[in-house]
Every structure is written in structure tokens, then in C-alpha cells.
Motif scaffolding. Structure first.
Motif, PDB file in Angstrom:
ATOM      1  N   SER A  55     -20.349  32.985  17.501  1.00 43.29           N
ATOM      2  CA  SER A  55     -19.587  33.724  18.499  1.00 43.29           C
ATOM      3  C   SER A  55     -18.713  32.736  19.264  1.00 43.29           C
ATOM      4  N   GLU A  59     -15.909  33.925  27.658  1.00 48.84           N
ATOM      5  CA  GLU A  59     -15.018  35.076  27.752  1.00 48.84           C
ATOM      6  C   GLU A  59     -13.588  34.593  27.977  1.00 48.84           C
ATOM      7  N   ARG A  72     -15.111  38.777  24.479  1.00 45.33           N
ATOM      8  CA  ARG A  72     -16.352  38.318  25.076  1.00 45.33           C
ATOM      9  C   ARG A  72     -17.304  37.855  23.984  1.00 45.33           C
ATOM     10  N   ALA A  74     -20.819  37.569  22.062  1.00 42.93           N
ATOM     11  CA  ALA A  74     -21.861  38.580  21.854  1.00 42.93           C
ATOM     12  C   ALA A  74     -23.111  37.911  21.293  1.00 42.93           C
ATOM     13  N   THR A  78     -24.968  41.370  16.904  1.00 43.59           N
ATOM     14  CA  THR A  78     -24.071  42.383  17.466  1.00 43.59           C
ATOM     15  C   THR A  78     -22.982  42.772  16.482  1.00 43.59           C
ATOM     16  N   ILE A  80     -18.998  42.361  14.928  1.00 47.61           N
ATOM     17  CA  ILE A  80     -17.692  42.369  15.586  1.00 47.61           C
ATOM     18  C   ILE A  80     -17.395  43.782  16.052  1.00 47.61           C
ATOM     19  N   ILE A  81     -17.313  43.949  17.366  1.00 53.01           N
ATOM     20  CA  ILE A  81     -16.966  45.244  17.941  1.00 53.01           C
ATOM     21  C   ILE A  81     -15.520  45.134  18.395  1.00 53.01           C
ATOM     22  N   SER A  82     -14.626  45.576  17.542  1.00 52.61           N
ATOM     23  CA  SER A  82     -13.200  45.500  17.794  1.00 52.61           C
ATOM     24  C   SER A  82     -12.499  46.350  16.744  1.00 52.61           C
ATOM     25  N   ARG A  87     -10.144  42.444  14.620  1.00 54.60           N
ATOM     26  CA  ARG A  87     -11.309  42.353  13.726  1.00 54.60           C
ATOM     27  C   ARG A  87     -10.980  41.483  12.513  1.00 54.60           C
ATOM     28  N   ASN A  97     -20.098  37.482  15.660  1.00 54.65           N
ATOM     29  CA  ASN A  97     -20.500  38.293  16.811  1.00 54.65           C
ATOM     30  C   ASN A  97     -19.437  38.191  17.898  1.00 54.65           C
ATOM     31  N   VAL A  99     -17.151  40.848  20.959  1.00 59.06           N
ATOM     32  CA  VAL A  99     -16.743  42.122  21.546  1.00 59.06           C
ATOM     33  C   VAL A  99     -15.330  41.925  22.055  1.00 59.06           C
ATOM     34  N   LYS A 101     -11.443  43.975  23.275  1.00 60.81           N
ATOM     35  CA  LYS A 101     -10.717  45.183  23.635  1.00 60.81           C
ATOM     36  C   LYS A 101      -9.261  44.801  23.823  1.00 60.81           C
TER      37      LYS A 101
END
Length: 126
Positions: A55, A59, A72, A74, A78, A80-82, A87, A97, A99, A101
Motif C-alpha cells: 500500500s 494519505e 489513502r 489500506a 482490502t 484496490i477500492i477505486s 485502479r 491495497n 482506497v 476517490k
């Protein structure tokens, strides 16, 4: 305004082990545009450091023209939350990992450049 058609290609190249690059190519046919973009991306490969759980280290908010991305770190597992371009940049650079936005512009080129700049900034050693 004219009848001449040309194509532009955005290509993200990475080895999934800490190196990634972005290239843009423009030509009269799609395959030539992709070839130009790939060669440009290979020339612009940059190294990205990440921590032990794959990761980013801290941040970061990255802005490129109208695109703004908040990234951020992670915890392990977790993923990749994107969405979309961010992504792709993260996956090809080896980040597992994250996050993220995006705000502002939806322009793919600006988002890709903001994402790469953000990853480089977030992984710098303090």
C-alpha cells in the motif's frame, strides 16, 4: 472542423513490481496510435515504492489540471477500492491495497496523470 480523422490512445504500462508509466499516442489509425503510446509509456517508466503490505505510505491528495484524487493507504486484504483509470494505474504499479476517490474532471488523461503523480508523492521516503 475538417474531414480528416485521427485517433488518440492513452496507455498505462507497468511491471506490477514498482514501475509504471503513462503514454499518449496520436495517429491516423488505432494500431499506430497504440504503438506510439506504448513506446512513450516505456520511456517514461517511474519507480514507485510501497510499504510491506503493498500500500502507499501515507494519505495524499493529487491534482492535475481539473482532476483531483484523494488516495489513502489500506490495510492488508482490502484490495484496490477505486474506479477506472486510478485502479489501472495502481494495479500496474504493483499496489495491492488502496482506497481512492476522484473529484472534479472525468478526463481519463488528467486522472491517469494525477493518479501517477499521487502515487509517486505518497510513496516518497520522508
Amino acid at each position: 472542423g475538417g474531414k480528416r480523422i485521427s485517433f488518440r490512445a492513452l496507455v498505462i504500462v507497468g511491471d506490477k513490481n514498482g514501475r509504471a508509466g503513462i503514454g499518449i499516442g496520436k495517429a491516423n489509425d488505432v494500431s499506430a496510435a497504440i504503438k506510439k503510446a506504448v513506446s512513450t509509456a516505456k520511456k517514461k517508466l517511474t519507480s514507485i515504492d510501497f510499504n510491506e503490505n503493498k500500500s502507499i505510505k501515507r494519505e495524499v491528495t493529487s491534482i492535475f489540471n481539473g482532476a483531483k484524487i484523494l488516495m489513502r493507504p489500506a490495510p492488508e486484504g482490502t484490495s484496490i477500492i477505486s474506479g477506472g483509470v486510478v485502479r489501472s494505474v495502481a494495479e500496474l504499479s504493483g499496489i495491492k491495497n488502496l482506497v481512492a476517490k476522484s473529484f472534479g474532471s472525468n478526463n481519463k488523461i488528467n486522472l491517469a496523470k494525477a493518479a501517477l503523480n499521487g502515487l509517486l508523492e505518497a510513496t516518497k521516503n520522508e
